[in-house]
Every structure is written in C-alpha cells, then in structure tokens.
Design a protein around this motif. Structure first.
Motif, mmCIF file in Angstrom:
data_model
loop_
_atom_site.group_PDB
_atom_site.id
_atom_site.type_symbol
_atom_site.label_atom_id
_atom_site.label_comp_id
_atom_site.label_asym_id
_atom_site.label_seq_id
_atom_site.Cartn_x
_atom_site.Cartn_y
_atom_site.Cartn_z
ATOM 1 N N ARG B 70 0.839 -1.196 0.000
ATOM 2 C CA ARG B 70 0.000 0.000 0.000
ATOM 3 C C ARG B 70 0.876 1.248 0.000
ATOM 4 O O ARG B 70 0.638 2.179 -0.733
ATOM 5 C CB ARG B 70 -0.910 -0.012 1.230
ATOM 6 C CG ARG B 70 -2.293 0.497 0.912
ATOM 7 C CD ARG B 70 -3.238 0.211 2.062
ATOM 8 N NE ARG B 70 -3.420 -1.219 2.275
ATOM 9 C CZ ARG B 70 -3.891 -1.741 3.403
ATOM 10 N NH1 ARG B 70 -4.189 -0.961 4.419
ATOM 11 N NH2 ARG B 70 -4.059 -3.025 3.519
ATOM 12 N N ARG B 89 2.402 23.402 -5.925
ATOM 13 C CA ARG B 89 3.560 24.041 -5.319
ATOM 14 C C ARG B 89 4.409 22.985 -4.631
ATOM 15 O O ARG B 89 3.894 22.105 -3.979
ATOM 16 C CB ARG B 89 3.099 25.061 -4.269
ATOM 17 C CG ARG B 89 2.246 26.157 -4.807
ATOM 18 C CD ARG B 89 1.805 27.057 -3.658
ATOM 19 N NE ARG B 89 1.297 26.279 -2.525
ATOM 20 C CZ ARG B 89 0.031 25.892 -2.427
ATOM 21 N NH1 ARG B 89 -0.839 26.191 -3.339
ATOM 22 N NH2 ARG B 89 -0.369 25.218 -1.396
ATOM 23 N N GLU B 92 3.670 19.402 -4.105
ATOM 24 C CA GLU B 92 2.599 19.018 -3.199
ATOM 25 C C GLU B 92 1.427 18.423 -3.990
ATOM 26 O O GLU B 92 1.104 18.872 -5.081
ATOM 27 C CB GLU B 92 2.117 20.282 -2.519
ATOM 28 C CG GLU B 92 1.457 20.032 -1.218
ATOM 29 C CD GLU B 92 1.004 21.352 -0.666
ATOM 30 O OE1 GLU B 92 -0.154 21.680 -0.927
ATOM 31 O OE2 GLU B 92 1.818 22.048 -0.036
ATOM 32 N N VAL B 93 0.814 17.437 -3.417
ATOM 33 C CA VAL B 93 -0.241 16.754 -4.157
ATOM 34 C C VAL B 93 -1.608 17.082 -3.553
ATOM 35 O O VAL B 93 -1.751 17.204 -2.355
ATOM 36 C CB VAL B 93 -0.016 15.230 -4.104
ATOM 37 C CG1 VAL B 93 -1.097 14.517 -4.881
ATOM 38 C CG2 VAL B 93 1.347 14.903 -4.657
ATOM 39 N N ASP B 94 -2.548 17.228 -4.415
ATOM 40 C CA ASP B 94 -3.903 17.468 -3.963
ATOM 41 C C ASP B 94 -4.479 16.177 -3.374
ATOM 42 O O ASP B 94 -4.637 15.195 -4.070
ATOM 43 C CB ASP B 94 -4.728 17.892 -5.187
ATOM 44 C CG ASP B 94 -6.083 18.424 -4.765
ATOM 45 O OD1 ASP B 94 -6.401 18.313 -3.572
ATOM 46 O OD2 ASP B 94 -6.791 18.938 -5.635
ATOM 47 N N GLU B 95 -4.752 16.181 -2.081
ATOM 48 C CA GLU B 95 -5.231 14.959 -1.437
ATOM 49 C C GLU B 95 -6.741 14.816 -1.553
ATOM 50 O O GLU B 95 -7.323 13.844 -1.123
ATOM 51 C CB GLU B 95 -4.871 14.956 0.062
ATOM 52 C CG GLU B 95 -3.424 15.258 0.369
ATOM 53 C CD GLU B 95 -2.527 14.087 0.051
ATOM 54 O OE1 GLU B 95 -3.044 13.046 -0.343
ATOM 55 O OE2 GLU B 95 -1.301 14.241 0.198
ATOM 56 N N ARG B 96 -7.373 15.811 -2.098
ATOM 57 C CA ARG B 96 -8.832 15.819 -2.082
ATOM 58 C C ARG B 96 -9.408 14.731 -2.984
ATOM 59 O O ARG B 96 -9.062 14.648 -4.148
ATOM 60 C CB ARG B 96 -9.295 17.182 -2.562
ATOM 61 C CG ARG B 96 -10.757 17.237 -2.945
ATOM 62 C CD ARG B 96 -11.109 18.606 -3.387
ATOM 63 N NE ARG B 96 -10.144 19.106 -4.370
ATOM 64 C CZ ARG B 96 -10.217 20.327 -4.899
ATOM 65 N NH1 ARG B 96 -11.151 21.157 -4.511
ATOM 66 N NH2 ARG B 96 -9.350 20.713 -5.792
ATOM 67 N N PRO B 97 -10.305 13.897 -2.426
ATOM 68 C CA PRO B 97 -10.971 12.947 -3.289
ATOM 69 C C PRO B 97 -11.843 13.737 -4.270
ATOM 70 O O PRO B 97 -12.568 14.636 -3.865
ATOM 71 C CB PRO B 97 -11.841 12.131 -2.339
ATOM 72 C CG PRO B 97 -11.426 12.506 -0.961
ATOM 73 C CD PRO B 97 -10.782 13.859 -1.052
ATOM 74 N N LEU B 179 -12.141 2.755 -6.098
ATOM 75 C CA LEU B 179 -12.350 3.613 -4.944
ATOM 76 C C LEU B 179 -11.067 3.671 -4.111
ATOM 77 O O LEU B 179 -10.622 4.721 -3.688
ATOM 78 C CB LEU B 179 -13.484 3.048 -4.090
ATOM 79 C CG LEU B 179 -13.732 3.784 -2.794
ATOM 80 C CD1 LEU B 179 -14.156 5.205 -3.095
ATOM 81 C CD2 LEU B 179 -14.792 3.067 -1.992
ATOM 82 N N THR B 180 -10.498 2.522 -3.897
ATOM 83 C CA THR B 180 -9.277 2.495 -3.101
ATOM 84 C C THR B 180 -8.091 2.882 -3.961
ATOM 85 O O THR B 180 -7.108 3.372 -3.450
ATOM 86 C CB THR B 180 -9.016 1.086 -2.545
ATOM 87 O OG1 THR B 180 -9.082 0.196 -3.658
ATOM 88 C CG2 THR B 180 -10.053 0.707 -1.551
#
Lengths: 317, 188
Positions: B70, B89, B92-97, B179-180
C-alpha cells in the motif's frame, strides 16, 4: 489484472481467503504450500484479497435485507432512502432496524455522524453511542451487545452471575462492574476503562484491564497492546471534550468527524504526527475546525467533500 | 521468555515466511525488508504468549506485506499524479478525493448493495455476521445449527458474487480507478 485465471483456481482462492481469517497453524501452512505451488494461485488470491479490502469502506453503508423484515417497510424505506441519498454526505438520520432472523429479539441501532444516542439496557446499564456507530442489542438479553463499527461508552451494572459481554468483531469484552469506552473501526479495536475492570477475550488469551488502562488490538497480525490512559479522558467525548496523549492526527481527525458530523481527514504526510492536548467542542460545529488548526499545529481547509488537515503553512491563501 | 518464544519461533520460521512472501509476489529485497520490519516490531512490542503461533506469524507477515504494498502504491500514485497535474507548489499533491471518486464510490455502493440483495437470504445473513459483525465461522455454524463447511459455502457464494460484480464493473470501465485506487498498481 489477474482476471484470466480459471474459475476453479478462483474458487479455491476464495475458500482460502475465508478460512484464513480465523485460520490456525495448519491452515496457514497448507495455504503457503498452495500459494507456492503455482503462480496463478498467487494471482487469484491477490485478486480476492484486494476485492475484499476494497469493499471495506462500503460495508458500513450497505443494508442487509432480511426477508421476514420486509413488512416493516416504513422504517426500512426511510433508512434506505437516507443511506443512498446521503450516507456519504453524512446526513443519515438514526435508524433502528429490527430483524427477525436468526434471533428475533435482536435489533440494530445506528447513529449518523455527529449524532449521539443513549440506549438503556436495564436499570443499571446504559450505552452511549457516539456518531457514525452501528450496534446490535438483544431485547431478551440485556447483557448482550455487539459493536459492529464506531465508538460507544458503556456504564455497566455488574452481575457476577451474568456478566455483560460486548462483542467487537471476533473479540469479547467482559465487564466486572465498569465504565468503559470501545472504538471499533477498520479492523482495529480500542478499549479504555474509567472505572472497575474488564476482561478482553476471556479464556486462554485473556487480557484484563483496570481503570486507567487501555488496549489496542489491530487484529490477527499484531498483539494486543496495553497502555495507561488518564481516567478523565475515557469517554470524554460524551461531555464534549477529546483528550489526547500522543494519538496520531489521523485518529484525532476520525474522532472529530464522529463528533462534528462532517468528513475530516488528515493528509498522509501528517497522519502519524502525534497530538497532545484536549479539544473542547464548543458546539459551533464544523465552524470550530478552522480555529482548531493552530492548536493542532496544522492548517485546516474546507473542501467540496469535507475538511482536510494539512501541514501548517501549506494552506492556500 | 516473556514473548513465549515467539521471537525464536520467528527465527525458525523465517525461511518459510520468506518463501511465502516471494510466492505472494514480493521481490527478495522487499521480502527481506518486510521480515526485518516484523522482527523490529516484535522486539519493540510487548507480545504475550500466543496460541497458534505459526498462524500468528504468517498472518502478521501477510499484513505487513499488504501495508508495504500500500505504501509503495501510494508513492507511485503520488509520483504519477504529480507528473499529471504538473502545476502544484513544491511537489505538493492534492489529497482531495475528486467528485469523480465520490461518484465512483456511490456507484460501487449501489453495485455491492445489488449483489448482496440478489444473494439467497441465508448467504446474505451469514455474510453479514462473518464480514460485517466479524463473528467467527464456528459460532455462526453453532447458532444456525449447520456445519462449518456449510457456513463456508454460503460465504464462498457471497464472495463469488462480489468478485464477479467487481470484475464486470472493471471491464465496463477499464479507465476508471477503484475507490481504493490501490489495487494491482504494482508490477508483479
């Protein structure tokens, strides 16, 4: 994707997957042998294991229909409608599901995120369900309860002849005159005792906990871990305060979600960062989250589908 | 020994666990890393005596393998996403689902619900008790007055239906991410 393996191997992989959950030494050793025998065995097993992991986040939201219950459509209809309409949006009203098989006296109590509910089992025994919690009780047996997922605080009248037994997954918490808190989510069980004493999984692998102690059981692979907990912290969510002594931010986020009824997650880079301190919920709901950021040393942002904690200073303007 | 000999049993079982990990698709290095992690964890944690100690070690190894995969997947995904968005920036990664993820979740929920609804009632109830309530098979069998192997058959039926449904769903939408989003993203 390993879908081209033949059906027979898939069927075997499914059998193994089912057996392994409570598998003994012989089962695991036979499984290791089967796995090594053929590459396709490993592929088939990986597929079923991944399928089963993938349904994990969906399971709390499915409705298990039971035929004898179909007459009681009003409650059920509302429940289903609520689920599909808004379970993910966290707006489900509490629902009590009756089901008649196998034990006709059993019933479910489910709370929505942000909701609280108190169930009195007898004059001296009371269970407070935190938000986003699923439990089963038995009308004929007030000494029985099962916590399928979520969190609950138990105040249990002790009866030596007939101890209160809580089922949590495949585990049992047996009281010895007690106030205790139990969390069950993602396969992890956490128990903390405020008063009296409980026995976790009575029998050969029993662990007993006194007031001021807590345990974490992460399931099959890891052993139960016991540590100390401030008594005032146990079940303090009930009075609107959350007390932490080094809990990871992912857990703080989880508990805030349950208490405030909104989806809150911690970004992976800070999910394991420990937090020490007490959060007093001031009743302003999600609005409080932004203010909590500095206490938690994170920046809290609202997103379309909920809130996210990110490293402090990384917030968009 | 306070660990009931678990650490020394781990030493004995190490070659077998290594074979197990490699059979599961781990590289030799990866397998060594995983066993090393387990060893460290066993030394750090206070572990009481365990019944079925070998089963315990195998299942611990399996869980560590899954965690390892994982983490590796997440890393890969982050790199992929980073190269896709190419505008954040500081990497950095967008963590938003995304809204799409949300839709997929709803769709998957509807499929899972339908699959469970279509099962024979008894299989459905046994599946709930086993998978949702976490009851051991033996207890389910005792309470329903049937054999453990009958319980197993009901469960197999439920899992077959679930895997079939997911397979069909994948085939319809080969481009969609689960989804996962974590499954089978690594090279075997």
């Amino acid at each position: 994707m390993p879908y081209d393996v033949d059906d027979n191997i898939c069927a075997r992989a499914i059998e193994w997957h089912i057996r392994l959950r409570d598998g003994d030494d012989a089962t695991w050793e036979a499984f290791a042998e089967w796995l090594a025998a053929n590459e396709r065995h490993a592929e088939a097993y990986e597929a079923i294991e991944a399928d089963d992991l993938a349904i994990d986040p969906l399971l709390p939201l499915v409705v298990i229909r039971e035929a004898a219950n179909d007459q009681d459509t009003p409650a059920r209809g509302r429940w289903r409608g609520g689920l599909f309409g808004g379970a993910i949006a966290a707006s489900v009203a509490a629902a009590v599901l009756l089901f008649s098989s196998p034990a006709p006296s059993r019933y479910h109590v489910v709370t929505a995120p942000g909701e609280r509910r108190v169930v009195a089992l007898d004059a001296a025994t009371e269970v407070t369900l935190n938000g986003a919690t699923r439990m089963t009780f038995d009308r004929k047996d007030p000494r029985f309860a099962s916590l399928a997922s979520g969190e609950a605080l138990f105040r249990v009248g002790h009866d030596v002849q007939n101890p209160f037994r809580l089922q949590v997954g495949g585990n049992v918490v047996e009281d010895a005159g007690t106030v205790f808190n139990v969390v069950h989510e993602r396969g992890e069980v956490r128990v903390a005792v405020a008063e009296g004493k409980i026995v976790y999984n009575p029998g050969a692998r029993a662990v007993s906990l006194d007031a001021g102690q807590s345990l974490v059981d992460r399931g099959g692979a890891t052993r139960v871990k016991v540590s100390d907990v401030p008594i005032t912290a146990v079940g303090s969510w009930k009075s609107g305060s959350l007390v932490y002594a080094g809990a990871p931010l992912s857990r703080v986020a989880e508990e805030l979600s349950r208490a405030l009824g909104v989806r809150i997650t911690a970004a992976p880079s800070i999910a394991d960062q420990p937090f020490f301190g007490t959060i007093i919920l001031d009743g302003s709901g999600a609005g409080q989250l932004r203010r909590l950021g500095s206490a938690l040393n994170v920046s809290v942002e609202e997103r379309a589908d909920g809130w996210i904690m990110r490293p402090a200073g990384s917030a968009a303007p | 020994m306070s660990d009931g000999g678990l650490v020394s049993l781990f030493g004995e079982l190490r070659p077998a666990l290594l074979r197990y990990l490699m059979a599961r698709g781990a590289s030799a290095d990866e397998a060594e890393d995983i066993l090393q992690d387990i060893h460290m964890k066993m030394l750090a944690d206070h572990i009481g005596p365990v019944s079925q100690a070998r089963a315990y070690l195998y299942s611990m190894t399996n869980n560590h393998f899954l965690m390892h995969r994982r983490t590796a997947d997440r890393r890969t995904r982050r790199e992929e996403d980073w190269s896709e968005i190419n505008g954040g920036r500081d990497g950095e990664v967008d963590e938003r689902p995304s809204v799409e993820t949300e839709l997929i979740a709803r769709e998957q929920l509807a499929i899972l619900q339908r699959v469970l609804d279509e099962l024979p009632e008894r299989s459905r109830i046994i599946f709930r008790r086993f998978r949702i309530d976490g009851e051991p098979q033996r207890r389910i069998a005792e309470e329903l007055g049937i054999s453990v192997s009958a319980v197993e058959k009901h469960l197999a039926r439920a899992y077959e239906a679930i895997t079939l449904a997911r397979r069909r769903w994948d085939e319809d939408r080969p481009d969609r991410r689960h989804l996962t989003g974590e499954r089978n993203r690594h090279a075997i």
